[in-house]
Design a protein around this motif. Structure first.
Motif, PDB file in Angstrom:
ATOM      1  N   ILE A  96      -3.450  -1.494  -8.904  1.00  0.00           N
ATOM      2  CA  ILE A  96      -3.449  -0.233  -8.172  1.00  0.00           C
ATOM      3  C   ILE A  96      -4.879   0.277  -8.218  1.00  0.00           C
ATOM      4  CG2 ILE A  96      -2.627   2.161  -8.162  1.00  0.00           C
ATOM      5  CD1 ILE A  96      -0.018   1.076  -9.466  1.00  0.00           C
ATOM      6  N   VAL A  97      -5.443   0.521  -7.055  1.00  0.00           N
ATOM      7  CA  VAL A  97      -6.807   1.025  -6.964  1.00  0.00           C
ATOM      8  C   VAL A  97      -6.721   2.532  -6.749  1.00  0.00           C
ATOM      9  CG1 VAL A  97      -8.986   0.912  -5.706  1.00  0.00           C
ATOM     10  CG2 VAL A  97      -7.600  -1.165  -6.024  1.00  0.00           C
ATOM     11  N   ALA A  98      -7.418   3.282  -7.601  1.00  0.00           N
ATOM     12  CA  ALA A  98      -7.334   4.737  -7.549  1.00  0.00           C
ATOM     13  C   ALA A  98      -8.728   5.354  -7.553  1.00  0.00           C
ATOM     14  CB  ALA A  98      -6.528   5.259  -8.738  1.00  0.00           C
ATOM     15  N   HIS A  99      -8.790   6.577  -7.065  1.00  0.00           N
ATOM     16  CA  HIS A  99     -10.029   7.343  -7.019  1.00  0.00           C
ATOM     17  C   HIS A  99      -9.667   8.794  -7.334  1.00  0.00           C
ATOM     18  CE1 HIS A  99     -13.931   8.717  -5.738  1.00  0.00           C
ATOM     19  NE2 HIS A  99     -13.405   9.479  -4.805  1.00  0.00           N
ATOM     20  N   GLU A 119      -7.705  14.926  -9.641  1.00  0.00           N
ATOM     21  CA  GLU A 119      -6.498  14.143  -9.918  1.00  0.00           C
ATOM     22  C   GLU A 119      -6.709  12.688  -9.524  1.00  0.00           C
ATOM     23  OE1 GLU A 119      -3.523  15.292 -11.179  1.00  0.00           O
ATOM     24  OE2 GLU A 119      -4.378  17.288 -11.425  1.00  0.00           O
ATOM     25  N   ARG A 120      -6.100  11.790 -10.281  1.00  0.00           N
ATOM     26  CA  ARG A 120      -6.117  10.367  -9.930  1.00  0.00           C
ATOM     27  C   ARG A 120      -5.228  10.163  -8.711  1.00  0.00           C
ATOM     28  NH1 ARG A 120      -4.060   5.891 -14.118  1.00  0.00           N
ATOM     29  NH2 ARG A 120      -6.239   5.518 -14.585  1.00  0.00           N
ATOM     30  N   GLU A 121      -5.801   9.604  -7.658  1.00  0.00           N
ATOM     31  CA  GLU A 121      -5.058   9.365  -6.426  1.00  0.00           C
ATOM     32  C   GLU A 121      -5.053   7.870  -6.108  1.00  0.00           C
ATOM     33  OE1 GLU A 121      -2.629  10.326  -3.384  1.00  0.00           O
ATOM     34  OE2 GLU A 121      -3.405  11.742  -4.865  1.00  0.00           O
ATOM     35  N   PRO A 122      -3.876   7.227  -6.110  1.00  0.00           N
ATOM     36  CA  PRO A 122      -3.817   5.817  -5.731  1.00  0.00           C
ATOM     37  C   PRO A 122      -4.144   5.660  -4.248  1.00  0.00           C
ATOM     38  CG  PRO A 122      -1.761   6.559  -6.759  1.00  0.00           C
ATOM     39  CD  PRO A 122      -2.583   7.768  -6.479  1.00  0.00           C
ATOM     40  N   ILE A 123      -5.075   4.754  -3.944  1.00  0.00           N
ATOM     41  CA  ILE A 123      -5.464   4.581  -2.542  1.00  0.00           C
ATOM     42  C   ILE A 123      -5.020   3.243  -1.958  1.00  0.00           C
ATOM     43  CG2 ILE A 123      -7.342   6.254  -2.563  1.00  0.00           C
ATOM     44  CD1 ILE A 123      -9.313   3.980  -3.010  1.00  0.00           C
ATOM     45  N   GLY A 124      -4.636   2.297  -2.799  1.00  0.00           N
ATOM     46  CA  GLY A 124      -4.180   1.026  -2.268  1.00  0.00           C
ATOM     47  C   GLY A 124      -4.026  -0.035  -3.333  1.00  0.00           C
ATOM     48  N   VAL A 125      -3.820  -1.256  -2.852  1.00  0.00           N
ATOM     49  CA  VAL A 125      -3.640  -2.421  -3.709  1.00  0.00           C
ATOM     50  C   VAL A 125      -4.887  -3.283  -3.596  1.00  0.00           C
ATOM     51  CG1 VAL A 125      -2.249  -4.501  -4.131  1.00  0.00           C
ATOM     52  CG2 VAL A 125      -1.160  -2.396  -3.310  1.00  0.00           C
ATOM     53  N   GLY A 126      -5.400  -3.692  -4.728  1.00  0.00           N
ATOM     54  CA  GLY A 126      -6.532  -4.605  -4.750  1.00  0.00           C
ATOM     55  C   GLY A 126      -6.161  -5.862  -5.502  1.00  0.00           C
ATOM     56  N   THR A 162       0.833  -1.204   0.000  1.00  0.00           N
ATOM     57  CA  THR A 162       0.000   0.000   0.000  1.00  0.00           C
ATOM     58  C   THR A 162       0.867   1.252   0.000  1.00  0.00           C
ATOM     59  OG1 THR A 162      -1.800  -1.156   1.112  1.00  0.00           O
ATOM     60  CG2 THR A 162      -1.775   1.255   1.313  1.00  0.00           C
ATOM     61  N   ASP A 163       1.900   1.279   0.836  1.00  0.00           N
ATOM     62  CA  ASP A 163       2.785   2.452   0.897  1.00  0.00           C
ATOM     63  C   ASP A 163       3.416   2.729  -0.462  1.00  0.00           C
ATOM     64  OD1 ASP A 163       2.362   2.987   3.605  1.00  0.00           O
ATOM     65  OD2 ASP A 163       4.025   1.716   4.232  1.00  0.00           O
ATOM     66  N   ARG A 210     -16.759   7.007  -5.938  1.00  0.00           N
ATOM     67  CA  ARG A 210     -16.765   7.358  -4.518  1.00  0.00           C
ATOM     68  C   ARG A 210     -17.244   6.226  -3.608  1.00  0.00           C
ATOM     69  NH1 ARG A 210     -17.201  12.474  -1.705  1.00  0.00           N
ATOM     70  NH2 ARG A 210     -18.180  12.134   0.320  1.00  0.00           N
ATOM     71  N   GLU A 211     -18.397   5.643  -3.887  1.00  0.00           N
ATOM     72  CA  GLU A 211     -18.929   4.592  -3.017  1.00  0.00           C
ATOM     73  C   GLU A 211     -18.032   3.357  -3.029  1.00  0.00           C
ATOM     74  OE1 GLU A 211     -21.137   2.479  -0.266  1.00  0.00           O
ATOM     75  OE2 GLU A 211     -20.998   4.635  -0.653  1.00  0.00           O
ATOM     76  N   ALA A 212     -17.542   2.975  -4.192  1.00  0.00           N
ATOM     77  CA  ALA A 212     -16.635   1.828  -4.284  1.00  0.00           C
ATOM     78  C   ALA A 212     -15.327   2.116  -3.536  1.00  0.00           C
ATOM     79  CB  ALA A 212     -16.354   1.489  -5.745  1.00  0.00           C
ATOM     80  N   ALA A 213     -14.845   3.350  -3.614  1.00  0.00           N
ATOM     81  CA  ALA A 213     -13.625   3.737  -2.896  1.00  0.00           C
ATOM     82  C   ALA A 213     -13.860   3.668  -1.382  1.00  0.00           C
ATOM     83  CB  ALA A 213     -13.178   5.134  -3.312  1.00  0.00           C
ATOM     84  N   ARG A 214     -15.015   4.136  -0.944  1.00  0.00           N
ATOM     85  CA  ARG A 214     -15.345   4.077   0.487  1.00  0.00           C
ATOM     86  C   ARG A 214     -15.332   2.629   0.968  1.00  0.00           C
ATOM     87  NH1 ARG A 214     -18.834   2.458   3.718  1.00  0.00           N
ATOM     88  NH2 ARG A 214     -20.285   1.765   2.129  1.00  0.00           N
ATOM     89  N   ARG A 215     -15.963   1.745   0.210  1.00  0.00           N
ATOM     90  CA  ARG A 215     -16.017   0.332   0.576  1.00  0.00           C
ATOM     91  C   ARG A 215     -14.623  -0.297   0.546  1.00  0.00           C
ATOM     92  NH1 ARG A 215     -20.250  -2.735  -2.821  1.00  0.00           N
ATOM     93  NH2 ARG A 215     -19.657  -4.358  -1.344  1.00  0.00           N
ATOM     94  N   PHE A 216     -13.824   0.066  -0.440  1.00  0.00           N
ATOM     95  CA  PHE A 216     -12.469  -0.468  -0.558  1.00  0.00           C
ATOM     96  C   PHE A 216     -11.627  -0.094   0.660  1.00  0.00           C
ATOM     97  CE2 PHE A 216      -8.046  -0.155  -1.905  1.00  0.00           C
ATOM     98  CZ  PHE A 216      -7.835  -1.420  -2.434  1.00  0.00           C
ATOM     99  N   VAL A 217     -11.664   1.179   1.050  1.00  0.00           N
ATOM    100  CA  VAL A 217     -10.877   1.657   2.183  1.00  0.00           C
ATOM    101  C   VAL A 217     -11.350   1.019   3.494  1.00  0.00           C
ATOM    102  CG1 VAL A 217     -10.261   3.729   3.517  1.00  0.00           C
ATOM    103  CG2 VAL A 217     -10.202   3.785   1.037  1.00  0.00           C
TER     104      VAL A 217
END
Length: 175
Positions: free
Chosen positions: A141-144, A149-156, A98-99, A117-124
């Motif tokens: 790479i999961v991004a929102h 701007e595209r912001e990577p939020i984690g690994v899926g 993730t880092d 947005r909703e999928a990102a909320r559930r992912f986090v």
């Protein structure tokens, strides 16, 4: 051969950082990734240009836990931590952390899934969810989009129409 065993007696020391060899011809510990292999993985999987990492060194501590460090250090390094973890390699499929994704994911041009947005909320929150994706299966790479701007939020992990969250439990958040 188990991790740490090699024909010439060199072994992986789990509590020590060893710099990755540049190429396979320089490898002395069986199973240890090389710098060339790490760069090739990031380029092939995510299309992150190898020159992105010109100012970084890669280190292994433990069996397959790869760290990235901006700078130089003697090898082996008798320290508790050096830089940040970036990749797990001694498993069937290599997995970025993730880092790493949050730091370098903006450079990626492939295997990035943009979610709403909703999928990102559930992912986090750590939830798995059914999502359509027409790209490669495996670690993504999961991004929102945030502030345009595209912001990577984690690994899926994407398999069979499902995006599985691999956000570490201690970093999951209810939003």
């Amino acid at each position: 051969m188990s991790d740490g065993d090699s024909s010439d007696g060199e072994s992986n020391v789990g509590q020590r950082f060893d710099r990755l060899p540049a190429t396979a011809s320089e490898r002395v510990v069986a199973g240890r990734a090389t710098r060339a292999e790490v760069l090739e993985y990031f380029e092939d999987r995510f299309e992150i240009p190898p020159e992105t990492f010109d100012e970084y060194t890669f280190w292994e501590k433990g069996a397959g836990k790869i760290w990235i460090f901006s700078g130089e250090s003697p090898s082996p390094a008798p320290v508790e931590a050096i830089g940040m973890t970036c990749l797990r390699t001694r498993q069937e499929h290599w997995k970025p952390t993730t880092d790493f994704v949050q730091r370098f994911g903006r450079q990626a041009n492939a295997c990035v899934i943009d979610i709403e947005r909703e999928a990102a909320r559930r992912f986090v929150c750590g939830e798995d969810q059914s999502l359509e994706w027409d790209g490669d299966w495996g670690y993504l790479i999961v991004a929102h989009e945030i502030a345009g701007e595209r912001e990577p939020i984690g690994v899926g992990l994407y398999l069979h129409g499902e995006l599985r969250s691999t956000v570490p439990k201690g970093r999951q958040r209810e939003l």
